[in-house]
Scaffold this active site. Sequence first.
Site, PDB file in Angstrom:
ATOM      1  N   THR A   1       0.847  -1.509  -0.209  1.00 10.63           N
ATOM      2  CA  THR A   1      -0.211  -0.161   0.099  1.00 10.63           C
ATOM      3  C   THR A   1       0.555   1.295  -0.143  1.00 10.63           C
ATOM      4  O   THR A   1       0.470   2.184  -0.423  1.00 10.63           O
ATOM      5  CB  THR A   1      -1.024   0.198   0.881  1.00 10.63           C
ATOM      6  OG1 THR A   1      -1.438  -1.354   0.987  1.00 10.63           O
ATOM      7  CG2 THR A   1      -1.494   1.488   1.696  1.00 10.63           C
TER       8      THR A   1
ATOM      9  N   SER B   1       0.181  -9.665  -0.281  1.00 10.21           N
ATOM     10  CA  SER B   1       0.016 -11.344  -0.782  1.00 10.21           C
ATOM     11  C   SER B   1       0.274 -12.356  -1.322  1.00 10.21           C
ATOM     12  O   SER B   1      -0.098 -13.407  -1.215  1.00 10.21           O
ATOM     13  CB  SER B   1      -1.786 -10.773  -1.031  1.00 10.21           C
ATOM     14  OG  SER B   1      -2.638 -10.335  -0.086  1.00 10.21           O
TER      15      SER B   1
ATOM     16  N   ASP C   1       0.650  -6.752   5.066  1.00 13.83           N
ATOM     17  CA  ASP C   1      -0.501  -8.436   5.151  1.00 13.83           C
ATOM     18  C   ASP C   1       0.166  -9.610   5.621  1.00 13.83           C
ATOM     19  O   ASP C   1       0.373 -10.462   6.134  1.00 13.83           O
ATOM     20  CB  ASP C   1      -0.746  -8.626   3.147  1.00 13.83           C
ATOM     21  CG  ASP C   1      -2.568  -7.856   3.806  1.00 13.83           C
ATOM     22  OD1 ASP C   1      -2.819  -6.977   4.522  1.00 13.83           O
ATOM     23  OD2 ASP C   1      -2.891  -7.815   2.435  1.00 13.83           O
TER      24      ASP C   1
ATOM     25  N   CYS D   1      -3.768 -18.373  20.863  1.00  9.13           N
ATOM     26  CA  CYS D   1      -4.043 -17.103  21.650  1.00  9.13           C
ATOM     27  C   CYS D   1      -3.114 -16.156  21.346  1.00  9.13           C
ATOM     28  O   CYS D   1      -1.589 -16.277  20.820  1.00  9.13           O
ATOM     29  CB  CYS D   1      -3.910 -17.267  23.332  1.00  9.13           C
ATOM     30  SG  CYS D   1      -5.029 -18.088  24.071  1.00  9.13           S
TER      31      CYS D   1
HETATM   32  N1  ASP Z   1      -2.547  -5.511   0.335  1.00 12.18           N
HETATM   33  C1  ASP Z   1      -1.475  -4.881   0.485  1.00 12.18           C
HETATM   34  C2  ASP Z   1      -0.239  -5.883   0.656  1.00 12.18           C
HETATM   35  O1  ASP Z   1       0.225  -6.417   1.712  1.00 12.18           O
HETATM   36  C3  ASP Z   1      -1.872  -3.991   2.012  1.00 12.18           C
HETATM   37  C4  ASP Z   1      -0.513  -3.626   2.761  1.00 12.18           C
HETATM   38  O2  ASP Z   1       0.205  -2.807   2.097  1.00 12.18           O
HETATM   39  O3  ASP Z   1      -1.091  -2.895   3.342  1.00 12.18           O
HETATM   40  O4  ASP Z   1       0.479  -5.817  -0.021  1.00 12.18           O
END
Ligand code: ASP
Length: 342
Positions: free
Chosen positions: A12, A58, A89, A279
């Site tokens: 992001t 991801s 992620d 946990c």
């Molecule tokens: N889907 C994005 C990633 O992990 C989310 C992020 O960067 O916060 O690349």
Amino acid sequence: MKSVLIIYTGGTIGMKEDPADGTLKPFDFSQIKEEVPELNKFDVRIDSYTFDPLIDSSDVEPSLWADLAQLISDKYEEYDGFVILHGTDTMAYSASTLSFMLEGLTKPVVFTGSQLPIGVPRTDGKENLISAVEIAAAKDPEGHAYVPEVAICFDSLLLRGNRSTKYSAEAFNAFASPNCPPLAEAGINIRYNTDIIRKPVYWDAQLRVQTHLDTRVSILKIHPGITPMVARHFLCAPEIRACIIETYGSGNALSKEWFLQILKEADAQGKILLNVTQCKSGTVNMNLYATGASLKHAGVLSGADITTEAALGKLFCLMGRSDNNQWVKTMLEKNLCGEISK
Ligand code: ASP
């Protein structure tokens, strides 16, 4: 002058809205420098390396970890520290695994990213990036790195990479390390928690990089209603060398005879069985309840207070290093780089 290499993998922090469909897509690193001109004000030489293709985290695969580790090794002598821009992620998985892949680390490797893209007005990306660069370049009066560890810098906290977990999908404080205090906190000044930060045995140690990983690991999350078919598949499948069993509370699972039989079968096949609690905080203690003790008798090892992310990275690395499951089991119970409280 100190020097930092920023390695941009995607996420992001470097994404921008595609006007065509409104989804976030990665943009190139020069735009990050335009968005964060503060980077030019540091008394630090900042170079960058951009992965091609840039990815949403991801899509991270062990090959990216191998490329990252190799890049750090190739550039190790040239820089005082490394900042890895990475999607949130899977950041905790990447930071955990890198901590095991980079042995004898004497320089900071700081992961960071953001919840909002760097170009939007309320972004958390700028502050995260600036703090990460400052920490990656920071040295004590003796000229040694303050944080010779793989860490995650997020929302004014520096957390040990292999203790971190993504905790919030929305809040700026997206990461937590419930079983280990922060390595540093960024306020008016950056306060380093020097009692917690690990130091290398020798500051002139050579970096050793392990890029071969064995990924034959399954993760079985224990839940009410689990069936013998599911449990057998995760524990005894021939293509599996190790299984992380995510248990309840202090390491408990169902005490049904069929489940214990499957565990014993997996153990007899030589599988590596590791007990990690579901946990977020606290530790596995298989001596507390009969349901935990029966796992121990069936051959399951205690993961103590390790996170699932770190357990996975540790297994990938140890199994990549040796075909001997007994050796892997012995090493699993040792604290290799701060991943468990021992
Ligand atoms: N889907 C994005 C990633 O992990 C989310 C992020 O960067 O916060 O690349």
